[in-house]
Write an enzyme that holds these catalytic residues in place. Sequence first.
Site, PDB file in Angstrom:
ATOM      1  N   ASN A 183      44.988  99.698  58.393  1.00  0.00           N
ATOM      2  CA  ASN A 183      45.324 100.188  59.730  1.00  0.00           C
ATOM      3  C   ASN A 183      46.746 100.739  59.839  1.00  0.00           C
ATOM      4  OD1 ASN A 183      45.354  97.232  59.324  1.00  0.00           O
ATOM      5  ND2 ASN A 183      46.569  97.250  61.203  1.00  0.00           N
TER       6      ASN A 183
ATOM      7  N   CYS B   3      48.445  94.563  66.990  1.00  0.00           N
ATOM      8  CA  CYS B   3      48.030  93.161  67.044  1.00  0.00           C
ATOM      9  C   CYS B   3      49.087  92.215  66.486  1.00  0.00           C
ATOM     10  CB  CYS B   3      46.728  92.959  66.285  1.00  0.00           C
ATOM     11  SG  CYS B   3      45.404  93.951  66.946  1.00  0.00           S
TER      12      CYS B   3
HETATM   13  N1  PMP Z   1      40.755  95.260  61.805  1.00  0.00           N
HETATM   14  C1  PMP Z   1      41.496  96.371  61.764  1.00  0.00           C
HETATM   15  C2  PMP Z   1      41.700  97.061  60.446  1.00  0.00           C
HETATM   16  C3  PMP Z   1      42.067  96.885  62.935  1.00  0.00           C
HETATM   17  O1  PMP Z   1      42.804  97.987  62.889  1.00  0.00           O
HETATM   18  C4  PMP Z   1      41.840  96.196  64.155  1.00  0.00           C
HETATM   19  C5  PMP Z   1      42.450  96.699  65.454  1.00  0.00           C
HETATM   20  N2  PMP Z   1      43.794  96.941  65.407  1.00  0.00           N
HETATM   21  C6  PMP Z   1      41.059  95.041  64.133  1.00  0.00           C
HETATM   22  C7  PMP Z   1      40.534  94.606  62.942  1.00  0.00           C
HETATM   23  C8  PMP Z   1      40.788  94.252  65.383  1.00  0.00           C
HETATM   24  O2  PMP Z   1      40.067  95.001  66.306  1.00  0.00           O
HETATM   25  P1  PMP Z   1      39.896  94.469  67.806  1.00  0.00           P
HETATM   26  O3  PMP Z   1      41.280  94.281  68.317  1.00  0.00           O
HETATM   27  O4  PMP Z   1      39.172  95.571  68.506  1.00  0.00           O
HETATM   28  O5  PMP Z   1      39.157  93.200  67.754  1.00  0.00           O
END
Ligand code: PMP
Length: 367
Positions: free
Chosen positions: A148, A327
């Site tokens: 990400n 996150c």
């Molecule tokens: N895995 C990856 C690689 C992400 O980029 C993200 C979101 N940033 C997530 C998991 C988690 O997704 P969500 O916040 O929609 O649960």
Amino acid sequence: MIYLDNAATTRIHQEVIDEMNRVLVEIYGNPNSLYYEQAVRARAIVEKARSEVASLVNVNPSGVIFTSGATEGNNMVLKGVLERTGKTHIITTEVEHSSVLETCNYLSRKGIRVSYLKVDKNGAINLDALESEITEDTALVSIMWANNETGIVNNIKTISEICERKKVLFHTDATQAIGKVLIDLSVLSKVDFITFSAHKFYGPKGVGAVIINHFNPLDMRIEPLIHGGDQENKLRGGTLPTHQIAGIGTAARICKGNLAKNIEILKLLEIQLIEKLRKTYGGNIEILNEHVLKVPGIVSVRFKGINNQVLLKSISDSICASSGSACSNSKPSHVYSAMGYELDSIKEIIRISLSPYDDYNKFDDFE
Ligand code: PMP
């Protein structure tokens, strides 16, 4: 205002909004109720969406389990497989999303042994190291499809073949890969689980899916995370959010229809962006993920000598970008740190992530 943070989330597609609105207003029955028309119509919406999501990654619809998103999906697969198999070892990488790393952290506090594979300067894991880490007691290998922060992609085919040869289950977090690469699980038959969220591909937030490849109700290799009722083959309890599911289904259908075109647009936009950045900032910037295998549309730029938080804040009235994962934005990137970058340079990196649906006017605002 230009929005350049599509790896954090995307703007929902108008067709998705229209379908979600229609479902919210008109189809209020519980999809798990029986006989009467409202329930039957709600069930039909859910099953249509299941087929659309299945078709996006080319699996049988029975293997699609709707969740609240990739965080839940990653929790479900990691905890659920360990619990069901009774084994005590899991393998992942140092550069996973926090929803995988924190789950591993939790599991290790419960006595599970976690092996974190290292990556090299280009973000690649060593496949021999993966192979040698797998033991009789390994329940699962969890390695993301695309990172990400850097967009760097892993060699999912080879990894899945190693896992198959070593008879261990393989999960990949495909959240950043959906809509940016072709995902065809019918030819990647050794991938056992994938997880993703709708809001990364122009769908709504708060809904995602766990895909169980070769779903077989008689050979359930995963324990539910959320126990409840009969929903989702008893793998995820709770009343189904019909409008959210209609949203992910519609987003998946649009995503599949536009995939080839959107990949080309993202590649072109990326070239234009890098050209513009080089023309405007010359040697004061460094593009960090230019010569690696990655998804199109994620560009990591280091503005030499400028703190990324100061920069992002100062441009935030006109440009939305980020220093990495939303996150875990309280600490410097663990991804670049694992790739061997010094803290000083990590604090100068920003992530620019593009959308094929935006018109950036050749990035004129950068001047
Ligand atoms: N895995 C990856 C690689 C992400 O980029 C993200 C979101 N940033 C997530 C998991 C988690 O997704 P969500 O916040 O929609 O649960």
